[in-house]
Design an enzyme around this catalytic site. Structure first.
Site, PDB file in Angstrom:
ATOM      1  N   GLY A 272       0.776  -1.226   0.000  1.00 30.20           N
ATOM      2  CA  GLY A 272       0.000   0.000   0.000  1.00 30.20           C
ATOM      3  C   GLY A 272       0.813   1.284   0.000  1.00 30.20           C
ATOM      4  N   THR A 273       0.087   2.394   0.033  1.00 27.37           N
ATOM      5  CA  THR A 273       0.681   3.727  -0.037  1.00 27.37           C
ATOM      6  C   THR A 273       1.655   3.987   1.104  1.00 27.37           C
ATOM      7  OG1 THR A 273      -1.209   4.678  -1.209  1.00 27.37           O
ATOM      8  CG2 THR A 273       0.168   6.199   0.049  1.00 27.37           C
TER       9      THR A 273
ATOM     10  N   HIS B 246       9.901  10.743  34.375  1.00 21.38           N
ATOM     11  CA  HIS B 246      10.668  11.995  34.289  1.00 21.38           C
ATOM     12  C   HIS B 246      12.126  11.660  33.967  1.00 21.38           C
ATOM     13  CE1 HIS B 246      12.156  15.998  35.328  1.00 21.38           C
ATOM     14  NE2 HIS B 246      13.122  15.386  35.980  1.00 21.38           N
TER      15      HIS B 246
END
Length: 454
Positions: free
Chosen positions: A41-42, A442
């Protein structure tokens, strides 16, 4: 004529995933793909994968030591070669995943309907007719070519597909169109070292976004060296010995822009030409998209359409979710529809990425919603400083009456990852307060949600 349980026209994300699913249920499946260069596919061949591979390489070039243009040209050539190798690997893998399945036959050629249950496949070797009780159209979208003189026959004017094969870095690149595709390529080529000029026919860039976000995007790209010319009409292209001459008019004044290459980023349209939809009883709307209901049924009872060809959001993950809707109808309870899949996030891979989900501020105000808006500069977060990408802004639109998240725009480092967390929160009805009070690692860009939704 060989008959199958299902025929799928188009080897895109939704179609190939559905083919494998049906084969797993012992269905016989015919996969029709018009080009051996488009297996998978694309996204794999001319969309997400090759562009993001080049964008990644461009980012490395921009972050490295100062380079001469000749050094940048050599690096670009290597990046294109690496992209081509990657695409070839994935294309081959996708082909064999289906072709090696005993339940699936892959036909390479142009498919067209002869009736609601019959498809003719034409190839260089001739034509063959195949039939099925269920047929799925998954032919995607194609570039819109504007009616500008000089496009036909030009060796310097490219679409977003053909420019991916260009292995010579253009010193001067003109991009026609200031939408998402145009800006993504502008950012990429500026990072590689091209002098980029974007020509936009309207007074504003990316009109879907709020004006403060669009302005922030423009400022960041201008710092990268991208030039913008607004309210410009492109009159013609003319190949020259040195490059291409672009004739434009702006505010009644005519001028010429000299470039080495031109990219047409003027939009995409559903790819339905040649399908002979009338023979199948499949209708299209005034934009050329195939008309479907919330279960992706076309106007022909036995024919579905999925992905870009339906005229919706042109994202490979939407095509994948279309597959889930059909799977649920065939093998589940049929409850899944296009109407209940929730907010769809998207990302534009400029540097830094622009990501969004849900309503924009202007959209919410026009709808009469009682909202509160939060905005924070990306520079406020340590992770952005660590990455050396402190530009951008984060924006949240919250319903002031019930604290539900209406929309979110993240223009900053790693936003393409963080936006998925916001989208999931919205789908599950998580409030802004709950999202703000969650625990995040974090230093990360995810922890920006603590402050953004406070």
């Amino acid at each position: 004529m060989k008959k199958y349980d299902a025929i799928i026209i188009g080897f895109g994300k939704g179609g190939k995933t559905l083919a494998a699913e049906l084969a797993g249920h012992d269905w016989s499946v015919a996969m029709v793909e018009r080009s051996d260069k488009m297996y998978g596919g694309t996204c794999i061949n001319v969309g997400c994968i090759p562009t993001k591979a080049l964008i990644h390489s461009a980012g490395l070039a921009a972050a490295g030591h100062p380079l001469t243009f000749e050094q940048r040209r050599a690096y670009y050539k290597e990046a294109v070669a690496a992209k081509t190798a990657l695409v070839g690997l994935l294309r081959d893998k996708n082909y064999h995943k289906l072709a090696d399945d005993p339940h699936i036959d892959v036909y390479t050629g142009e498919g067209r309907f002869l009736s609601p249950e019959t498809v003719e496949v034409k190839s260089a070797d001739g034509s063959v007719q195949i039939g099925a009780k269920r047929i799925v159209i998954n032919t995607g979208a194609e570039t819109v070519l504007p009616p500008i003189a000089g496009i036909a026959g030009s060796k310097r004017v490219h679409t977003s597909t053909s420019i991916l094969e260009l292995d010579e870095l253009p010193h001067r690149l003109v991009i026609v169109g200031g939408g998402y595709i145009g800006l993504e390529f502008a950012s990429m080529y500026a990072s590689f070292g091209s002098e980029v000029t974007v020509l936009e026919g309207f007074p504003e860039l990316i009109p879907r976004e709020d004006r403060d976000i669009a302005q922030a995007v423009r400022e960041v790209l201008e710092k990268k060296g991208v030039s913008f010319r607004m309210n410009v009409k492109v009159e013609s292209f003319r190949d020259t010995a040195e490059g291409v001459s672009v004739a434009v008019s702006q505010d009644g004044a005519a001028s010429l822009i000299e470039a080495d290459a031109v990219l047409l980023a003027t939009g995409r349209k559903p790819a339905t030409a040649g399908l002979n939809l009338e023979a199948a009883g499949v209708k299209t709307n005034d934009r050329g998209a195939i008309v479907v209901d919330e279960h992706l049924h076309t106007t022909a009872p036995n024919i579905y359409a999925i992905g870009d060809v339906t005229g919706g959001l042109q994202f490979t993950y939407v095509s994948l979710d279309d597959y889930r809707i059909i799977r649920d109808e065939l093998f589940g309870d049929g409850a899944r529809t296009t109407a209940n899949r929730g907010p769809i996030p998207y990302s534009v891979f400029i540097e830094p990425p622009l990501s969004h989900v849900g309503m924009h501020e202007e959209e919410a105000r026009k709808a009469g919603r009682n909202i509160r808006v939060r905005k924070i500069a990306v520079a406020a977060f340590p992770r952005a400083r660590i990455l050396g990408s402190a530009e951008g802004v984060l924006k949240a639109v919250i319903d002031a009456d019930n604290d539900l998240i209406l929309g979110c725009t993240l223009f900053g480092a790693e936003s393409s990852e963080v936006i998925n967390t916001v989208a999931l929160a919205m789908k599950q009805g998580v409030t802004a307060h709950e999202l703000s009070n969650s625990v995040y690692t974090h230093p990360s860009m995810s922890e920006s949600l603590n402050d953004l939704f406070a």
